[in-house]
Scaffold this motif. Structure first.
Motif, mmCIF file in Angstrom:
data_model
loop_
_atom_site.group_PDB
_atom_site.id
_atom_site.type_symbol
_atom_site.label_atom_id
_atom_site.label_comp_id
_atom_site.label_asym_id
_atom_site.label_seq_id
_atom_site.Cartn_x
_atom_site.Cartn_y
_atom_site.Cartn_z
ATOM 1 N N TYR A 125 0.839 -1.197 0.000
ATOM 2 C CA TYR A 125 0.000 0.000 0.000
ATOM 3 C C TYR A 125 0.876 1.249 0.000
ATOM 4 C CZ TYR A 125 -3.276 3.483 1.803
ATOM 5 O OH TYR A 125 -4.026 4.618 1.996
ATOM 6 N N ALA A 126 1.904 1.231 0.858
ATOM 7 C CA ALA A 126 2.801 2.380 0.932
ATOM 8 C C ALA A 126 3.550 2.562 -0.386
ATOM 9 C CB ALA A 126 3.780 2.198 2.086
ATOM 10 N N MET A 127 3.984 1.440 -0.988
ATOM 11 C CA MET A 127 4.706 1.547 -2.259
ATOM 12 C C MET A 127 3.816 2.135 -3.342
ATOM 13 S SD MET A 127 6.942 -1.990 -2.184
ATOM 14 C CE MET A 127 6.752 -2.230 -3.919
ATOM 15 N N ARG A 128 2.565 1.698 -3.377
ATOM 16 C CA ARG A 128 1.660 2.242 -4.395
ATOM 17 C C ARG A 128 1.391 3.727 -4.157
ATOM 18 N NH1 ARG A 128 -3.447 -0.107 -4.411
ATOM 19 N NH2 ARG A 128 -3.062 -1.046 -2.389
ATOM 20 N N THR A 129 1.264 4.111 -2.894
ATOM 21 C CA THR A 129 1.086 5.534 -2.596
ATOM 22 C C THR A 129 2.269 6.331 -3.123
ATOM 23 O OG1 THR A 129 -0.107 4.938 -0.587
ATOM 24 C CG2 THR A 129 0.646 7.201 -0.765
ATOM 25 N N LEU A 130 3.468 5.843 -2.818
ATOM 26 C CA LEU A 130 4.672 6.523 -3.290
ATOM 27 C C LEU A 130 4.675 6.613 -4.815
ATOM 28 C CD1 LEU A 130 7.561 7.649 -2.878
ATOM 29 C CD2 LEU A 130 8.377 5.300 -2.948
ATOM 30 N N GLY A 131 4.295 5.534 -5.465
ATOM 31 C CA GLY A 131 4.347 5.511 -6.920
ATOM 32 C C GLY A 131 3.327 6.433 -7.562
ATOM 33 N N LEU A 132 2.162 6.538 -6.947
ATOM 34 C CA LEU A 132 1.094 7.331 -7.564
ATOM 35 C C LEU A 132 1.153 8.791 -7.158
ATOM 36 C CD1 LEU A 132 -1.788 4.747 -7.130
ATOM 37 C CD2 LEU A 132 -0.831 5.529 -9.291
ATOM 38 N N ASN A 133 1.638 9.070 -5.968
ATOM 39 C CA ASN A 133 1.682 10.451 -5.506
ATOM 40 C C ASN A 133 2.700 10.596 -4.371
ATOM 41 O OD1 ASN A 133 1.250 13.009 -4.532
ATOM 42 N ND2 ASN A 133 -0.976 12.858 -4.504
ATOM 43 N N PRO A 134 3.959 10.917 -4.715
ATOM 44 C CA PRO A 134 5.008 11.005 -3.692
ATOM 45 C C PRO A 134 4.690 12.037 -2.611
ATOM 46 C CG PRO A 134 5.949 11.072 -5.903
ATOM 47 C CD PRO A 134 4.469 11.160 -6.067
ATOM 48 N N SER A 135 4.029 13.135 -2.982
ATOM 49 C CA SER A 135 3.688 14.136 -1.964
ATOM 50 C C SER A 135 2.707 13.556 -0.957
ATOM 51 C CB SER A 135 3.060 15.369 -2.615
ATOM 52 O OG SER A 135 3.941 15.942 -3.522
ATOM 53 N N ALA A 136 1.765 12.754 -1.444
ATOM 54 C CA ALA A 136 0.804 12.140 -0.532
ATOM 55 C C ALA A 136 1.518 11.162 0.398
ATOM 56 C CB ALA A 136 -0.292 11.429 -1.316
ATOM 57 N N ALA A 137 2.570 10.509 -0.101
ATOM 58 C CA ALA A 137 3.330 9.593 0.746
ATOM 59 C C ALA A 137 4.014 10.358 1.872
ATOM 60 C CB ALA A 137 4.349 8.815 -0.085
ATOM 61 N N VAL A 138 4.566 11.525 1.548
ATOM 62 C CA VAL A 138 5.170 12.362 2.587
ATOM 63 C C VAL A 138 4.095 12.791 3.576
ATOM 64 C CG1 VAL A 138 6.324 14.548 3.069
ATOM 65 C CG2 VAL A 138 7.002 13.203 1.083
ATOM 66 N N TYR A 139 2.958 13.201 3.036
ATOM 67 C CA TYR A 139 1.849 13.639 3.882
ATOM 68 C C TYR A 139 1.409 12.514 4.821
ATOM 69 C CZ TYR A 139 -3.048 14.324 5.072
ATOM 70 O OH TYR A 139 -4.229 14.394 5.751
ATOM 71 N N ALA A 140 1.412 11.283 4.301
ATOM 72 C CA ALA A 140 0.955 10.149 5.097
ATOM 73 C C ALA A 140 2.010 9.692 6.102
ATOM 74 C CB ALA A 140 0.560 8.989 4.191
ATOM 75 N N GLY A 141 3.177 10.319 6.078
ATOM 76 C CA GLY A 141 4.215 9.966 7.036
ATOM 77 C C GLY A 141 5.005 8.734 6.657
ATOM 78 N N MET A 142 4.926 8.360 5.379
ATOM 79 C CA MET A 142 5.737 7.230 4.936
ATOM 80 C C MET A 142 7.159 7.732 4.685
ATOM 81 S SD MET A 142 2.936 5.981 2.218
ATOM 82 C CE MET A 142 1.339 5.356 2.739
ATOM 83 N N SER A 143 8.131 6.891 4.985
ATOM 84 C CA SER A 143 9.507 7.288 4.698
ATOM 85 C C SER A 143 9.809 6.942 3.248
ATOM 86 C CB SER A 143 10.470 6.559 5.625
ATOM 87 O OG SER A 143 11.789 6.796 5.180
#
Lengths: 379, 538
Positions: A229-247
């Motif tokens: 899930y985190a990888m897909r978030t990063l792939g689709l929207n890196p800013s959203a990954a930062v927002y979600a607190g993923m490293s």
């Protein structure tokens, strides 16, 4: 207010690749006609060669096994928004891990010794190949060096290292060729032909089970784990990954590591099972074709399995073509390249016109489009 | 454009003879199957200010783009001064005396104002004569319409309000009789907006026609003579402004009754939940954007940060919520300083009880390609509620999403739908539902109603008040001054990276806040910005 919208899923997944393949075949037919061959006869020969008899099927499956690994490798990275062009080098250098473990354990005297050696060799290969992909991942995550550039460069470095290792380190003093010592015992991965006569002399082997397991494992990883899930978030929207607190840096390194480890399984399929020794350039472009496989398979395990089978058939059918019709090897490469070109590099060729065509038809598309246009925010 | 109208010309053919500057009849425009404009009729009387209101996606911009020659209508007729024209492109529109001031300025930043005005309208290959001519013309325009600018100032050095004047001057210099302004006050301080309205009134008094596109009803009421309301591609009403009210316009825009006022009781602040001390934050290029900020937010109160966009609010929000490293200073949540190590700060902020509704939901708050339920756990995916260990419990996530969907009335009610298929308001509700339902101690909200329909705005505002009444500490950042004023219990004004003042929303006038937002306090106004005045309708 952009008027164009994505294709419905079935068209994107099935129709578009089919059109690409058809175009590739049409142009291949033209090429065959130019050299004075009957394209229909050639197609017939290829299909028969790939699926018509046991040994052909065995070869097709063997090639497909390789393509599953590299296709999955490219797909896993792609889900995290990374374009791993280095599957070739990662698979190549992974051979070091596989052969070292296999040679070391080759002469243990237990029954079913391969059951012990193969998993250990897989771990070693995955570790080496995974590391080879992890380094570009680290450089991207921490230093901002683009992974496309570094993975390409790492292909060349891997190639140079392998030449050195084979010539200076792994080559027994008694051999002239740049290759390692040959496996004779438990290091060898059993061939399926040992159990099924159907496959004739085809090299399809136990590694195909690993490929099937990898397909399932990647499906679970991407869609049923938190990491996926985190990888897909990063792939689709890196800013959203930062927002979600993923490293993001951690995710990049993990995704590249997994990608490299998947590509490494080619070392098992080729080195341990077929060559029984480490040789130069045994990856033979499977890593690059994996990009086309992943693209055509839409980064989904089912799609990748089908695309891998198609490319496996193409490779095997091509060999059949050169044997049965006497078409020379280079011509076969041209045909294979055309398919890769149209299904891989020029994958999007028909997309715009197909989208326009779909927009003109179908009431369901219309309601979707209206929903989309009202969803579009301004400012 | 096909002229399919069977209608005969009602007005005698001739230039200045028509009472109507612009007449649109039966305009249709589709983008694929989407009908952006359905049979639009619109008449704009010469020498008036005509407002066009409607929600996002109502078709306002499409209609104006047709008038300005960007798009071609599928059918319908355009009359300018009573004479039918098939407007082919914007050059043609300009030749007919139609000028447009876009929401995003189309200026060359490192050219002078004079050069920008002349750009594209040069008379010859040699620039000298054109510039000299333009200089004279600018002087005359300044006298006629009170549009003073310093012709030799470089555009990037002047204020946003002045840049907008340059856009207006560009249109007038090219002979515009009809001026279309698309959301002109979005980037302006209240004082600058007041200046703009005075200019528009002068233009009208001098016989020009102004078409004002906006979603702010207050502006419509303040300066227009007549107003047209659009909804879902249709023109639903055209009214004299003096005969209508904001409530009626809102109802026409949405299609149902809406409450424009926020109802809230007095705040009962508790202990300090969020503290910001000497915070300095830089942007991606290392430029300081937050320059030493101090404030505190207590439980049960809403602290609003007012300011014109781009004065450091975005960086402040991102820093507090853990998305952006701070250069120096401390952010304390519930008394505990937040660590700044690693690139998963937002995760640690959430663990410490901070929820964040980001300014830009599509860039940060959502993954637009995800299904709704996937976005409904974004940032909280590691919680045990959504699966133990590595595994993601999809059914639990979908159930939680469906429950929130019901509670927040998110439509369409289908958790498997791609997020892109939801309207702006519903997308914002997905974010709000996720963050509010995480039961945070501190809620940080940026631009909660940007690009959101009026109906949803009402709901969102009420939810924020509800959170306050439930004892949450809320930090609200918005460029909509009305929103700040109606929701906040305390207002802080941010300008150029500093908190330049604090105000009580009950007593502070819009004019006072406007002066703070413009940085007038302790700073000189840009020489070309004109006298800073109060808004006429304040």
């Amino acid at each position: 207010m952009s008027a164009r919208r994505p294709l419905p899923r079935w068209a994107d997944v099935a129709l578009l690749p089919a059109l690409n393949l058809l175009l590739a075949l049409v142009i291949s037919a033209l090429v065959l006609m130019i050299i004075g061959r009957n394209p229909l006869e050639a197609l017939d020969t290829m299909i028969f060669g790939a699926f018509g008899y046991g040994e052909g099927v065995g070869y097709t499956l063997h090639f497909a096994t390789n393509f599953v690994f590299t296709g999955l490798a490219v797909a896993v990275a792609a889900h995290a928004g990374l374009f791993n062009i280095g599957a070739e080098g990662q698979a190549y250098i992974a051979g070091l891990g596989a052969i070292v473990v296999a040679l070391w354990l080759d002469n243990i005297g237990i029954p079913f010794g391969w059951l012990l050696v193969m998993p250990l060799a897989m771990i070693a290969a995955a570790a080496v190949g995974g590391l080879w992909a992890f380094i570009p991942g680290y450089l991207q995550a921490k230093r901002g060096s683009h992974v496309v550039i570094t993975t390409i460069m790492f292909n060349f470095i891997a190639s140079a290292i392998m030449v050195y290792m084979l010539n200076r380190v792994l080559k027994p003093v008694t051999t002239m060729a740049p290759e390692s010592a040959t496996l004779r015992g438990a290091g060898k991965v059993p061939q399926l032909r040992e159990f099924f006569d159907y496959f004739g002399y085809a090299p399809v082997n136990m590694t195909i089970l690993v490929a099937i397991a990898a397909l399932v494992a990647v499906y679970i990883l991407i869609w049923h784990t938190k990491l996926g899930y985190a990888m897909r978030t990063l792939g689709l929207n890196p800013s959203a990954a930062v927002y979600a607190g993923m490293s993001n840096s951690r995710l990049i390194m993990i995704a590249m590591g997994i990608s490299g480890a998947l590509a490494s399984m080619i070392a098992i399929n080729e080195v341990l099972a077929v060559q029984n020794r480490l040789v130069l350039d045994y990856v033979a472009g499977y890593g690059f074709v994996g990009i086309a496989v992943a693209l055509m398979g839409r980064n989904h395990p089912i799609g990748i399995a089908l695309a891998a089978l198609l490319f496996g058939a193409l490779y095997q059918g091509g060999q059949e073509l050169s044997i049965m019709m006497g078409i020379n090897r280079e011509m076969i490469v041209v045909i294979q390249a055309l398919v890769i070109l149209f299904t891989g590099a020029m994958e999007g060729l028909f997309r715009p016109s197909l989208e326009t065509a779909f927009m003109m038809l179908g009431p369901r598309q219309k309601t979707e489009a209206i929903a989309r246009s009202t969803a579009q925010p301004e400012s | 454009m096909a002229d399919t109208s069977q209608e005969q010309a009602r007005q005698p053919f001739g230039a200045a003879a028509s009472e109507w500057a612009i007449e649109l009849s039966g305009i249709n425009k589709s983008f694929g199957p989407v009908r952006a404009n359905k049979n639009i009729d619109l008449k704009v009387r010469r020498g008036t200010i005509h407002g066009i209101v409607g929600e996002n996606g109502a078709g306002k911009s499409t209609l104006m783009s047709i008038l300005y020659g960007f798009y071609h209508a599928d059918s319908g007729e355009i009359r300018v001064n009573g004479a039918p024209h098939a407007i082919t492109d914007s050059r043609h529109a300009l030749a007919l005396g139609i000028g447009m001031v876009h929401q995003h300025f189309m200026l060359v930043d490192n050219f002078s104002i004079l050069e920008n005005v002349v750009l594209g309208a040069e008379d010859s290959a040699l620039l000298g004569p054109s510039l000299a001519k333009a200089r004279g013309a600018l002087k005359r325009l300044a006298q006629d319409y009170r549009l003073e600018v310093a012709p030799d100032a470089i555009v990037e050095d002047v204020s946003v309000g002045t840049q907008q004047r340059v856009e207006i001057l560009k249109a007038l210099y090219r002979g515009a009789e009809v001026l279309i302004l698309d959301e002109p006050t979005g980037v302006l301080t209240p004082a600058e907006a007041g200046d703009l309205f005075r200019v528009l009134q002068t233009l009208r008094d001098e016989g020009k026609t102004v078409i004002l596109i906006t979603h702010k009803l207050r502006e419509i009421m303040a300066i227009t003579d007549s107003v047209s309301v659009m909804r879902q591609g249709e023109m639903v009403a055209t009214l004299e402004t003096s005969d209508t009210s904001p409530e009626q316009l809102a109802e026409l825009m949405v299609g149902r009754r809406v409450l424009l006022r926020v109802e809230k009781g007095p705040a009962t602040p508790g202990k300090v939940m969020l503290e910001v001390e000497d915070l300095v934050v830089t942007d991606d290029f290392g430029t300081p954007r937050v320059k030493g900020v101090n404030f505190a937010v207590r439980a049960g109160e809403i602290v609003g940060i007012a300011g014109v966009a781009g004065n450091g609010q975005s960086e402040l929000l991102e820093s507090i919520s853990g998305m952006r490293d701070q250069k120096s200073g401390v952010v304390k949540l519930n008394g505990n300083p937040m660590s700044t190590l690693g690139d998963d700060g937002a995760h640690r902020a959430r663990l410490a009880g901070l929820a964040h509704v980001p300014e830009d939901r599509q860039r940060m708050g959502l993954v637009i390609a995800f299904e709704q339920w996937e976005n409904s756990i974004l940032g909280y995916q590691d919680q045990p509620a959504y699966g133990k260990g590595m595994v993601l419990d999809i059914n639990a996530a979908r159930a939680a999403a469906a429950e929130r969907m019901k509670k927040y009335d998110i439509r369409p009610a289908n958790v498997r739908l791609k997020t892109a298929s939801f309207s702006g308001g519903n997308q914002q509700k997905i974010v709000l539902a996720r963050e509010m339902e995480s039961d945070p101690g501190v809620l940080v909200v940026g631009q909660p109603t940007r690009g959101v329909d009026i109906g949803a705005i009402e709901f969102i505002h009420n939810q924020i008040i509800k959170m306050r009444d439930a004892g949450k500490a809320i930090l609200l950042v918005s460029v909509e001054l009305d929103e700040i004023r109606s929701l906040s219990d305390r207002i802080l004004v941010m300008f150029d990276g500093h908190i330049v003042g604090e105000a009580d929303p009950a007593t502070a006038t819009e004019g006072e806040l406007g002066l703070l937002m413009a940085g007038i306090v302790g700073k000189e106004a840009a020489p070309t910005a004109g006298p800073a005045g109060r808004e006429p309708n304040a």
